[in-house]
Write an enzyme that holds these catalytic residues in place. Structure first.
Site, short mmCIF file in Angstrom:
data_model
loop_
_atom_site.label_atom_id
_atom_site.label_comp_id
_atom_site.label_asym_id
_atom_site.label_seq_id
_atom_site.Cartn_x
_atom_site.Cartn_y
_atom_site.Cartn_z
N LYS A 90 17.67 -6.70 -7.09
CA LYS A 90 16.75 -6.05 -6.16
C LYS A 90 17.48 -4.91 -5.49
O LYS A 90 18.62 -5.07 -5.03
CB LYS A 90 16.30 -7.07 -5.10
CG LYS A 90 15.39 -6.48 -4.05
CD LYS A 90 13.94 -6.69 -4.40
CE LYS A 90 13.00 -5.80 -3.63
NZ LYS A 90 12.87 -4.43 -4.19
N LYS A 114 24.07 -7.18 1.42
CA LYS A 114 22.92 -6.95 2.29
C LYS A 114 21.81 -7.94 1.96
O LYS A 114 21.25 -8.60 2.83
CB LYS A 114 22.43 -5.52 2.07
CG LYS A 114 21.25 -5.12 2.92
CD LYS A 114 20.53 -3.92 2.36
CE LYS A 114 21.45 -2.73 2.18
NZ LYS A 114 20.69 -1.47 2.03
N LYS A 126 20.85 -1.19 -7.94
CA LYS A 126 20.45 0.12 -7.44
C LYS A 126 20.16 1.00 -8.64
O LYS A 126 20.71 0.79 -9.72
CB LYS A 126 21.58 0.76 -6.61
CG LYS A 126 21.07 1.74 -5.58
CD LYS A 126 20.61 1.02 -4.34
CE LYS A 126 19.91 1.93 -3.37
NZ LYS A 126 19.70 1.23 -2.08
N GLY A 165 12.00 1.79 -3.17
CA GLY A 165 12.36 3.17 -2.83
C GLY A 165 13.73 3.28 -2.19
O GLY A 165 14.36 2.28 -1.82
N ASP A 166 14.21 4.49 -2.10
CA ASP A 166 15.42 4.86 -1.35
C ASP A 166 15.24 6.36 -1.10
O ASP A 166 14.10 6.86 -1.17
CB ASP A 166 16.68 4.54 -2.17
CG ASP A 166 17.95 4.55 -1.31
OD1 ASP A 166 18.20 3.58 -0.60
OD2 ASP A 166 18.70 5.56 -1.34
N THR A 210 12.69 -0.76 7.80
CA THR A 210 14.12 -0.47 7.93
C THR A 210 14.44 -0.02 9.36
O THR A 210 15.37 -0.53 10.00
CB THR A 210 14.58 0.57 6.90
OG1 THR A 210 14.13 0.16 5.61
CG2 THR A 210 16.08 0.73 6.89
N SER A 380 10.77 -6.11 1.72
CA SER A 380 10.50 -6.03 0.29
C SER A 380 10.43 -7.44 -0.32
O SER A 380 9.57 -7.73 -1.15
CB SER A 380 11.60 -5.25 -0.43
OG SER A 380 11.35 -3.86 -0.39
#
Ligand code: GLU
Length: 448
Positions: A90, A114, A126, A165-166, A210, A380
């Site tokens: 993830k 994290k 990622k 997303g990022d 976030t 998420s």
């Protein structure tokens, strides 16, 4: 030589061309020393650190897309699946010209710890591309996302790997990515991506998560010192989704945000970025695609400092919310000279290791991004739960869960550091708490 020192030295050799990887390996493994030393033989004989620092797989692929003029472009796409000891891979997708394998790996490595800290069953990964979304039309973004997913789809799945997303990937991009995934697979597996729109399985509060989570975490840290967000001043960088959520929640809790920033400089608003109109304008600036924070100063009469970062500003709490390495040694010295008591990292790895050491030695308290920004991925994971239940929680329910998760992350990190005699050390505690769960799962699952 101790096991940790030996592994860090080997990684320095192995990844000499990927400085971000060396940086994050040292930042994570260093603080684990007191825990590893207690059980050094067990960890060494199972090669836990070597296995943890080598991704399960590094996927890279070509993405070919056509712009509005008919010109064909080629970009690189990546997915680094780092560790799935405690749950499916993830982590977000980043579209930014700085993306290369080293950035993907540092982000994927951080993501393991994290995600573990959230207490939810998610592994670390990622992905992304060196594609630059700036100035692209909506249809170009759509075609790029479709081309990207045409390669990525074979590597992901609701129980295998769940991207989100990022930087450069928001709700719009997730929509296009999901549309293409669904089309290729021919089935409605919406648990494959998070950060989706509400009509097709997104979670309420995900866009805010976030920034809200970071503020809840900061509030827990302040509470430890008998203080609160109310009446405090904040220096924030960035003006994207994360900064927006933080500004919104800080304002709601009675704090005052003095700065936000962009690639063009920073703005100082002595009255605070505090009215609903100002906060909503942050979203407008993002949607415009101009990537300029000066627009805020022009509209609201705030001061604009071109080409500068907001770290010379006096505030009670400094919160970098933009990108990696935005605070180096010089910036850390400014923050310390201003007597800032609280330094709360929000973006992934915003501080160089040298700067972080200085800040930890001089500020009253420092909080690490992998704990502070974990609210995004936590919601998420709640989105994944809702998708598999075929059910949606209300905004209040999700927000209450997020708040509790952030409190748990804070408390578990504080306890993990306390247990090895480090006192109230949130940086070491986050790494230790995140590591323990993953290492225990790896030990239980054998040498694989
Ligand atoms: N990119 C975000 C992060 O770094 C979110 C990841 C996710 O929701 O999977 O945590």
């Amino acid at each position: 030589m101790s096991y940790v020192t030996e592994v860090i030295a080997n990684l320095k050799q192995k990844y000499s061309t990927q400085p971000e990887v060396i940086q994050t390996d040292a930042a994570v493994l260093g603080p684990l020393a007191p825990v590893i030393e207690k059980n050094e033989e067990l960890y060494r004989s199972n090669a836990i650190l070597e296995r943890l620092t080598e991704p399960d797989r590094e996927i890279s692929f070509r993405v070919t897309w056509t712009d509005d003029n008919g010109t064909v472009h080629v970009n690189k796409g990546y997915r680094v699946q780092f560790n799935n000891a405690i749950g499916p891979y993830k982590g977000g997708l980043r579209f930014h010209p700085s993306v290369y394998i080293g950035i993907m790996k540092f982000l994927g490595f951080e993501q393991i710890f994290k995600n573990s800290l959230t207490g939810l069953p998610i592994g670390g990964a990622k992905g992304g591309s060196d594609f630059d979304p700036r100035g692209k039309s909506d249809r170009e973004i759509m075609r790029f996302c479709q081309a990207f997913m045409t390669e990525l789809y074979r590597h992901i799945g609701p129980d295998m790997d769940v991207p989100a997303g990022d930087l450069g990937v928001g709700g719009r991009e997730i929509g296009y990515l999901y549309g293409q995934y669904k089309r290729i697979k021919g089935s409605f597996e919406n648990g494959v991506l998070t950060g989706k729109g509400i009509p097709y399985g997104g979670s309420l509060i995900r866009p805010e998560a976030t920034g809200f989570g970071a503020t809840y975490y900061a509030a827990e840290m302040l509470k430890h010192f008998g203080e609160s967000v109310e009446g405090k001043t904040f220096a924030v960088s960035g003006f994207g989704n994360v900064a927006w959520g933080a500004v919104k929640k800080i304002t709601e809790l009675g704090g005052k945000v003095l700065t936000i920033s962009g690639p063009d400089g920073y703005i100082y608003d002595k009255d605070g970025v505090s009215t609903p109109e100002k906060i909503a304008y942050m979203l407008e600036m993002r949607a415009s695609g101009r990537d300029k924070v000066q627009d805020y100063a022009d509209k609201f009469g705030a001061q604009f400092f071109p080409g500068q970062k907001p770290w010379g500003v006096k505030a009670d709490v400094v919160m970098p919310c933009a990108t990696q390495n935005e605070v180096g040694v010089d910036e850390a010295k400014q923050i310390i000279a201003n007597g800032v008591p609280y330094y709360v990292e929000v973006s992934n790895m915003p501080t160089t290791n040298e700067a972080l050491a200085l800040l930890r030695a001089n500020c009253k308290s420092v909080a690490p991004s992998k704990a502070v920004n974990a609210g995004g991925v936590a919601v998420s994971a709640l989105e994944m739960s809702q998708n598999s239940m075929r059910y949606s929680w209300t905004a209040e329910e999700v927000d209450a869960k997020l708040k509790q998760i952030m409190k748990n992350i804070h408390d578990n990190s504080a306890a993990a550091a306390e247990e090895v005699g480090l006192g109230y050390d949130l940086v070491a505690g986050a790494n230790i708490a995140g590591f323990k769960k993953v290492a225990d799962a790896m030990l239980a699952q054998g040498i694989i």
